[in-house]
Scaffold this motif. Sequence first.
Motif, short mmCIF file in Angstrom:
data_model
loop_
_atom_site.label_atom_id
_atom_site.label_comp_id
_atom_site.label_asym_id
_atom_site.label_seq_id
_atom_site.Cartn_x
_atom_site.Cartn_y
_atom_site.Cartn_z
N SER A 377 0.83 -1.21 0.00
CA SER A 377 0.00 0.00 0.00
C SER A 377 0.86 1.25 0.00
O SER A 377 0.57 2.23 -0.68
N LEU A 378 1.97 1.22 0.76
CA LEU A 378 2.86 2.38 0.81
C LEU A 378 3.52 2.63 -0.56
O LEU A 378 3.65 3.78 -1.00
N LEU A 380 2.32 1.81 -3.51
CA LEU A 380 1.29 2.35 -4.41
C LEU A 380 1.01 3.81 -4.10
O LEU A 380 0.91 4.63 -5.01
N LYS A 381 0.92 4.13 -2.82
CA LYS A 381 0.66 5.52 -2.43
C LYS A 381 1.81 6.43 -2.85
O LYS A 381 1.61 7.55 -3.32
N LEU A 382 3.05 5.94 -2.70
CA LEU A 382 4.21 6.72 -3.10
C LEU A 382 4.21 6.97 -4.60
O LEU A 382 4.53 8.07 -5.08
N GLU A 384 1.56 7.04 -6.57
CA GLU A 384 0.50 8.00 -6.87
C GLU A 384 0.92 9.42 -6.50
O GLU A 384 0.67 10.37 -7.24
N SER A 385 1.59 9.57 -5.33
CA SER A 385 2.04 10.90 -4.91
C SER A 385 3.09 11.46 -5.87
O SER A 385 3.11 12.64 -6.20
#
Length: 448
Positions: A377-378, A380-382, A384-385
Motif C-alpha cells: 500500500s505504501l 502504491l501511495k508513493l 500515486e504521490s
Amino acid sequence: MIQFQSPETGPPRVYTVSQLTQEIRGILEESFPSVWVEGEISNLHLHSSGHMYLTLKDERSQIRAVMFRAQARQLSFRPEDGMQVLCLGRIGLYEARGEYQLYIDFLEPRGLGAMLLAVEQLKERLAAEGLLEPSRKRPLPFLPRCVGIVTSPTGAVIRDMLQILGRRFPNLHVLVRPAKVQGEGAAQEISQAIEDLNHWPGVDLIVVARGGGSLEDLWAFNQEEVARAIASSGVPVVSAVGHEVDYTIADFVADLRAPTPSAAAELIVPVQVQLQRSLEELEAQLVGAMRKQIRRLGEELRGLLARPPELSRRLTQERLRLDELHLRLQNSMGQVLERAKVERQHALESLAHLDPRARLPGLKSELGGLAQRLWASLRLKLQESRSGLQRESALLHSLSPLQVLARGYSIVRLLPQEKVVRDSSMLSPGDRLRISFHKGESTCRVEE
C-alpha cells in the motif's frame, strides 16, 4: 510647517480612513500570519456566545486578544486574570475601532505552577460531577481471567509487569494494548485504548501504566479525556502511573491506584503456588474439624452406654444410627473433596489452554501478512504521490510569471513602494517605474 507638492511630482494621494485602515490591515496580516506571544492575562471576559476576550500584557506593553468559541472549548484549563500564558495566533486589525489585536488559536499555561493550577481545576470539576466519590470504586476480581494493559510496548514498564505476572500466575492471559504515554496525541491514544479493551471479549481488568517522570511527562494522564474514559469504563481500571509520590487525575478516577506499575502487577493477581497451598490448608482444617467432631460424638456415646441397662437398647439403636450417619458423612465429604479436586484440575487445564504463547505463531503469521500489505500500500501511495507531484510541477511551471515574461509581457512596479501597477490611473506624471522583462530590468519615468 506646511509643505506644498511641486507641480513636477503631482498632487499627493489622499486616503479615506477606511482605505488607510484596510492598507494597514493587509500589511499586518501579511507580516504576522502566525506568531507566538507570551504574556499575562488581564481584563478576561467570557462572552455569552462562547468567545473569550482578554488583554495580554508584560512590564511595558499590552495587546488586545480574542479566542473564538471553537478554540476556547478545546482548553484543558480555566484561564484567569494574572495567569502567565503562551499563545499562538495571528495579528489582525479590528476596522470598526482601528485597533490591532491577536486572534488566538492555541493557549496553554506557562510554567509548573500554571500546570498544577490546571490539574486542580480539572480535579474540582470532576469532583463536582461525583466522579471521584469512593462509592464509585469497584472491587477488583480476585482472580481475573484476562488482564488488559495500556502502556508503551517498548518501555521497561511492560517488561517488568509481564515478568512479575508470569512469576506470580504463569497461566494468566495478558493482553497489551499499545499506546503513546507521553507527548502530543498521547491522551487520545490512551482513551481509545481503554475503549478498545472494554470491547475486547474476556477482559476482566484494565491497567493503565507508565513509568515515572516530570509533571510534563505525565501530562497525558492529567487530561480530561483520559479521566472520562476511565470513569466510563465498564471494566475495573487500575491506575499505575509514575512513582509512589506521583499523583495524576487518572489516579483519583480509577477504581484502584497502584504506587508503581510493578506494584500493580503484584496487586491484581495472587501467587498461584500460595493459592494452591491455601486450598490445601483449608482442606486439612476441614478434615481435622470433622474428625474432632466424630471423636466428641463417640465420647458422648460411650458415656450414654454406661447408664442403666434399660437404656442400652435405645443407645444401641442410636449408636447404629450414629455409625450410619458417620459413614454417610465420610462418603459425602469424600465426594465433596473429590469434586473439588476435579474442579480445580479442570480450572488449571482451562488456564493452561489460555496460555497466549500457543497463539503466537498464528499472530506472527498474520502480522507478516499485514506487513506485506502495508508495504504494498505504501509503494502504491508513493507512486500515486510522485505522479501527482509531476502533474502539479508541470502546472506550476506553466503558470510561472517567468513564462509570461518570456512571451513578451513585462511587470511594472511603482517606485519606491515596489507596488505592482495594474491600472494607469495609479500613475501620475513624474512617477518613477521599474519594469521587469524576461531578462533584466529597467527604470523609467512617466511623462503622461
